[in-house]
Design an enzyme around this catalytic site. Structure first.
Site, PDB file in Angstrom:
ATOM      1  N   GLU A  44     -27.736 -13.969  34.398  1.00  0.00           N
ATOM      2  CA  GLU A  44     -26.637 -14.582  33.642  1.00  0.00           C
ATOM      3  C   GLU A  44     -25.852 -13.472  32.952  1.00  0.00           C
ATOM      4  OE1 GLU A  44     -25.578 -18.059  30.354  1.00  0.00           O
ATOM      5  OE2 GLU A  44     -27.479 -16.998  30.160  1.00  0.00           O
ATOM      6  N   GLU A  69     -26.200  -9.249  27.920  1.00  0.00           N
ATOM      7  CA  GLU A  69     -25.343  -9.533  26.762  1.00  0.00           C
ATOM      8  C   GLU A  69     -24.949  -8.211  26.121  1.00  0.00           C
ATOM      9  OE1 GLU A  69     -23.721 -12.140  25.200  1.00  0.00           O
ATOM     10  OE2 GLU A  69     -23.099 -10.463  23.947  1.00  0.00           O
ATOM     11  N   ASP A 118     -15.632 -15.263  28.185  1.00  0.00           N
ATOM     12  CA  ASP A 118     -14.447 -15.117  27.331  1.00  0.00           C
ATOM     13  C   ASP A 118     -13.190 -15.232  28.201  1.00  0.00           C
ATOM     14  OD1 ASP A 118     -15.953 -14.651  24.982  1.00  0.00           O
ATOM     15  OD2 ASP A 118     -16.248 -12.563  25.568  1.00  0.00           O
ATOM     16  N   LYS A 122      -4.443 -13.406  27.492  1.00  0.00           N
ATOM     17  CA  LYS A 122      -3.236 -12.577  27.641  1.00  0.00           C
ATOM     18  C   LYS A 122      -3.266 -11.829  28.972  1.00  0.00           C
ATOM     19  CE  LYS A 122      -2.374 -12.009  22.771  1.00  0.00           C
ATOM     20  NZ  LYS A 122      -2.921 -11.381  21.591  1.00  0.00           N
ATOM     21  N   ASP A 154     -15.196 -24.542  29.839  1.00  0.00           N
ATOM     22  CA  ASP A 154     -14.366 -25.648  29.349  1.00  0.00           C
ATOM     23  C   ASP A 154     -12.889 -25.251  29.437  1.00  0.00           C
ATOM     24  OD1 ASP A 154     -14.733 -23.639  27.271  1.00  0.00           O
ATOM     25  OD2 ASP A 154     -13.391 -24.944  26.131  1.00  0.00           O
ATOM     26  N   THR A 191     -25.458 -24.711  27.832  1.00  0.00           N
ATOM     27  CA  THR A 191     -25.357 -23.496  27.026  1.00  0.00           C
ATOM     28  C   THR A 191     -24.948 -23.910  25.600  1.00  0.00           C
ATOM     29  OG1 THR A 191     -23.011 -22.978  27.203  1.00  0.00           O
ATOM     30  CG2 THR A 191     -24.379 -22.426  29.113  1.00  0.00           C
ATOM     31  N   TYR A 193     -22.230 -22.977  24.058  1.00  0.00           N
ATOM     32  CA  TYR A 193     -20.807 -23.328  24.098  1.00  0.00           C
ATOM     33  C   TYR A 193     -20.592 -24.676  24.769  1.00  0.00           C
ATOM     34  CZ  TYR A 193     -18.666 -19.109  22.186  1.00  0.00           C
ATOM     35  OH  TYR A 193     -18.250 -18.113  21.336  1.00  0.00           O
TER      36      TYR A 193
HETATM   37  N1  SAM Z   1     -22.860 -17.957  27.771  1.00  0.00           N
HETATM   38  C1  SAM Z   1     -22.933 -18.319  26.363  1.00  0.00           C
HETATM   39  C2  SAM Z   1     -22.638 -19.770  26.189  1.00  0.00           C
HETATM   40  O1  SAM Z   1     -22.122 -20.403  27.117  1.00  0.00           O
HETATM   41  O2  SAM Z   1     -22.955 -20.324  25.114  1.00  0.00           O
HETATM   42  C3  SAM Z   1     -21.993 -17.437  25.520  1.00  0.00           C
HETATM   43  C4  SAM Z   1     -20.535 -17.596  25.778  1.00  0.00           C
HETATM   44  S1  SAM Z   1     -19.537 -16.465  24.812  1.00  0.00           S
HETATM   45  C5  SAM Z   1     -17.937 -17.160  24.880  1.00  0.00           C
HETATM   46  C6  SAM Z   1     -19.366 -15.080  25.919  1.00  0.00           C
HETATM   47  C7  SAM Z   1     -20.494 -14.069  25.773  1.00  0.00           C
HETATM   48  O3  SAM Z   1     -20.330 -13.057  26.781  1.00  0.00           O
HETATM   49  C8  SAM Z   1     -20.471 -13.349  24.445  1.00  0.00           C
HETATM   50  O4  SAM Z   1     -21.759 -13.370  23.863  1.00  0.00           O
HETATM   51  C9  SAM Z   1     -20.034 -11.936  24.794  1.00  0.00           C
HETATM   52  O5  SAM Z   1     -20.549 -10.959  23.909  1.00  0.00           O
HETATM   53  C10 SAM Z   1     -20.560 -11.788  26.202  1.00  0.00           C
HETATM   54  N2  SAM Z   1     -19.823 -10.814  27.017  1.00  0.00           N
HETATM   55  C11 SAM Z   1     -18.486 -10.707  27.129  1.00  0.00           C
HETATM   56  N3  SAM Z   1     -18.136  -9.684  27.941  1.00  0.00           N
HETATM   57  C12 SAM Z   1     -19.310  -9.141  28.364  1.00  0.00           C
HETATM   58  C13 SAM Z   1     -19.610  -8.049  29.215  1.00  0.00           C
HETATM   59  N4  SAM Z   1     -18.641  -7.306  29.770  1.00  0.00           N
HETATM   60  N5  SAM Z   1     -20.906  -7.739  29.440  1.00  0.00           N
HETATM   61  C14 SAM Z   1     -21.899  -8.476  28.849  1.00  0.00           C
HETATM   62  N6  SAM Z   1     -21.671  -9.534  28.024  1.00  0.00           N
HETATM   63  C15 SAM Z   1     -20.396  -9.863  27.783  1.00  0.00           C
END
Ligand code: SAM
Length: 211
Positions: A44, A69, A118, A122, A154, A191, A193
């Site tokens: 993941e 992460e 994420d 932009k 979402d 998850t 989120y």
């Molecule tokens: N997957 C989880 C959920 O659905 O609840 C977390 C979603 S959160 C919006 C996105 C997560 O991805 C964040 O914890 C962020 O730090 C991590 N993340 C973003 N870019 C990343 C990268 N390049 N490598 C590893 N983790 C990353």
């Protein structure tokens, strides 16, 4: 994701190096040895606080899971969940997904999960989206030929962007679900989120694609 300052995170990571593996690149091509079995490995990317990967590890003892992460203070929360659940088929890596091909060998992985990545809305941040073609190149390299990329979100804009990106890359779309929760699925692990957004009434999208 909002982060609380956790000065003890470094100590926690060191004390739990059997779970949050340091020097991930040293294990390239040898991840199954760390699990002591030859089960397939599912990764993941962007594990967040770990509810999904810990739930999956409990539900599928026949699979090895690795959660990636980038934020140290967040992976600590995922690790605490994994310790509480006492799962032995899960490892966590505090690394950047941009380095995936330095961490995993060709064909080493069976499935990649992208959950609520994420959106980086932009245009100038397009390269940071985890479904941008440079990430897809890495996924293709580390996935075995029958490997899957399973994506939940979402965010309608990111979902549409990602479907176009998968298609432009020549991937095969095996599932496009425009309302994942329309039919209750007891096997769907939510998850953090996903729980938050679906509680607000937002639709959850899911796709499954292969190369
Ligand atoms: N997957 C989880 C959920 O659905 O609840 C977390 C979603 S959160 C919006 C996105 C997560 O991805 C964040 O914890 C962020 O730090 C991590 N993340 C973003 N870019 C990343 C990268 N390049 N490598 C590893 N983790 C990353």
């Amino acid at each position: 994701m909002r982060q609380r300052h956790k000065p003890w995170a470094d100590d926690f990571l060191q004390e739990n190096s059997q779970l949050i593996v340091p020097n991930a690149m040293e294990h390239k091509g040898k991840w199954q040895q760390l699990f002591n079995n030859d089960h397939p490995i599912h990764v993941e990317v962007g594990t967040g606080k770990g509810q999904y990967i810990v739930g999956m590890a409990k539900q599928h003892p026949e699979i090895n899971f690795i959660g990636i992460e980038i934020v140290k203070s967040i992976i600590v929360t995922a690790a605490q969940k994994a310790l509480d659940a006492e799962v032995d088929n899960l490892l966590l890596l505090n690394v950047d997904a941009a380095d995936l091909r330095d961490i995993f060998a060709e064909n080493e992985i069976a499935t990649i999960y992208l959950n609520f990545s994420d959106p980086w809305p932009k245009n100038r941040h397009e390269k940071r989206r985890l479904t941008y073609h440079t990430f897809l190149e890495q996924y293709k390299e580390i996935l075995d030929p029958s490997g899957k990329v399973i994506f939940k979100t979402d965010n309608r804009g990111l979902f549409e962007y990602s479907l176009v990106s998968f298609n432009a890359f020549g991937m095969n779309l095996e599932e496009v679900n425009l309302d994942l929760h329309a039919i209750a699925d007891p096997l769907n692990i939510m998850t953090e989120y996903e729980e938050k957004f679906s509680a607000k009434g937002q639709v959850i999208y899911r796709s499954r694609a292969s190369f």
